[in-house]
Design an enzyme around this catalytic site. Structure first.
Site, PDB file in Angstrom:
ATOM      1  N   ASP A 208      -1.200  16.358   3.279  1.00 31.06           N
ATOM      2  CA  ASP A 208      -0.778  14.756   3.367  1.00 31.06           C
ATOM      3  C   ASP A 208      -1.419  13.934   4.292  1.00 31.06           C
ATOM      4  O   ASP A 208      -1.206  14.252   5.462  1.00 31.06           O
ATOM      5  CB  ASP A 208       0.768  14.849   3.396  1.00 31.06           C
ATOM      6  N   LYS A 234      -3.097   2.087   4.114  1.00 29.92           N
ATOM      7  CA  LYS A 234      -2.866   2.284   5.456  1.00 29.92           C
ATOM      8  C   LYS A 234      -4.125   2.408   6.267  1.00 29.92           C
ATOM      9  O   LYS A 234      -4.212   2.896   7.558  1.00 29.92           O
ATOM     10  CB  LYS A 234      -2.134   3.777   5.614  1.00 29.92           C
ATOM     11  N   CYS A 372      11.502   7.576   5.485  1.00 29.12           N
ATOM     12  CA  CYS A 372      11.323   8.202   4.312  1.00 29.12           C
ATOM     13  C   CYS A 372      11.107   9.765   4.989  1.00 29.12           C
ATOM     14  O   CYS A 372      10.431  10.548   4.259  1.00 29.12           O
ATOM     15  CB  CYS A 372      10.207   7.913   3.635  1.00 29.12           C
TER      16      CYS A 372
END
Ligand code: PMP
Length: 414
Positions: A208, A234, A372
């Protein structure tokens, strides 16, 4: 000339800041101080221009048209694929799949590769510092298949306990999926070694890269990861665009994720054959404008150079940690030896949300909550943190302003 606002040892931040029009705005009557870059970065003028240029001059659907606009749009879209390929050191452009973002990239692997290859009692390994988007897709897959989800614990500094990882690896391990850089702590995980360890037992490895693609030099060939997912937004690029890198040999035998136009070769009512890579995984009209503008974001980063960006952000993080630690009652969560660009903290007797609101009143944007990553917050026995995260346009002056704001928070709340 550098104003106090823009002093840096490494770069002319003044020039860089001028490329970001949003940094000229005020919030609550004060100049914006944007310290929420791990959630999304701001966009430089060249990215905004690329979007407008596309819609103004050559808006058309791609791949199927033979008219001039369609050809121009297709060429620009495919140029971004080439730019991404070299940005992450992939072996071929067929390994670059455009998605909506990191979340969709992980889900693509979980649905397509996962549902074909995972069986009852197989094991998938993740870690205790994953973003929900690298937890829930694997939970769903494991529930459906009767497979087992194993979780690498972390230590008090917010680092993975690698001995436990090595104990977990075995013949039943089919996939390991790990965050490269934690969004909540900034920890940089040693994925290269972890990938080699996973491969040694015959397991695949997914990275990730949502937080790493902007800060670290990424070379997927050198890492030897099987899948790598990240998001453009991002990385100074537009929202709604991401990339899934996958090794060609794996992608070729994976079934489609979504079905529709573009991903087919031939459709009859009896049978459909699928398109070649990467189009097999790009069903429907993609986010053409934003993919095109993403190339400008990559060029922006490359024109400065990641090494310079990293040194500047490292300076901000070190200075920020040093100054924040002077604030009474403030505790930094996550003190990994290898860390980039994020400072997460709690303040005694102050709820993170109140910290966020009081800072916003001074024009300072930070993120508060569980980021999150609820299992990670549970590990530290906290409901959430306040998080500041840096980008190329931030300055030490902004950190000084943050510290003033936090001293005020302490005065009001404790
Ligand atoms: N993983 C990590 C580590 C993240 O920080 C994020 C975004 N906060 C994601 C995954 C999901 O990215 P996106 O929302 O762009 O799909």
């Amino acid at each position: 000339m550098n104003s106090p606002l823009t002093k840096s040892k490494f770069l002319d931040i003044n020039v860089i800041r001028q490329e970001f029009p949003i940094l000229n705005r005020e919030v609550k009557g004060r100049p914006l101080i944007y310290l929420d870059n791990a959630a999304t970065t701001q966009k430089p003028q060249q990215v905004l221009d690329a979007l407008t240029h596309y819609y103004t001059n050559y808006n058309a659907n791609i791949h199927r048209g033979i008219h001039t606009l369609a050809e121009e749009a297709t060429a620009a879209f495919e140029h971004t694929r080439d730019a991404v390929k070299s940005f992450i050191g992939a072996g071929s452009r067929e390994e670059i799949i455009f998605t909506r973002g990191t979340t969709e990239g992980i889900n693509l692997v979980a649905y397509s590769w996962g549902r074909k290859n995972i069986q009852a009692n197989d094991e998938i390994i993740i870690s205790n510092m994953e973003h929900h988007s690298n937890i829930v897709p694997w939970q769903l897959l494991c529930e459906e298949k009767g497979a087992i989800l194993k979780v690498i614990p972390i230590n008090e500094n917010g680092e993975l306990v690698l001995d436990e990882y090595n104990k977990m690896l075995g013949p039943k391990t089919k996939l390991v999926s790990i965050v490269h850089v934690s969004n909540a702590l900034g920890t940089v995980n040693p994925v290269k070694q972890m990938i080699a360890d996973a491969h040694a037992v015959g397991a695949l490895f997914m990275v990730d890269g949502a937080q790493s693609a902007v800060h670290l030099d990424i070379n997927v060939t050198d890492l030897d990861c099987d899948f790598f997912a990240f998001s453009a937004h991002k990385l100074y690029g537009p929202t709604g665009v991401g990339v899934l890198y996958g090794k060609k040999a794996l992608l070729e035998v994976m079934p489609p994720f979504q079905a529709g136009g573009e991903m087919i070769k031939e459709v009859t009512m009896q049978k459909t054959t699928f398109n070649d890579l990467p189009y097999k995984f790009e069903a429907g009209t993609p986010n053409i404008a934003d993919v095109i503008a993403f190339k400008s974001a990559i060029h922006f980063v490359q024109s400065i150079g990641k090494e310079k960006i990293r040194r500047h952000e490292r300076d901000l993080m070190d200075y920020g940690q040093q100054e924040l630690e002077k604030i009474p009652g403030l505790r930094i969560i996550g003190k990994a030896k290898e860390k980039v660009s994020v400072i997460s903290f709690v303040i005694e007797n102050a709820h993170p949300q109140d910290i966020g609101i009081l800072l916003d009143n001074r024009g300072i944007a930070v993120r508060t909550g569980h980021h999150c990553a609820q299992p990670l917050m549970d590990h530290f026995c906290i409901p959430g943190t306040a998080r500041v995260s840096f980008a190329i346009y931030n300055t030490r002056y902004e950190i000084d302003e943050l510290v003033k704001g936090l001293l005020r928070v302490v005065k009001i709340l404790s």
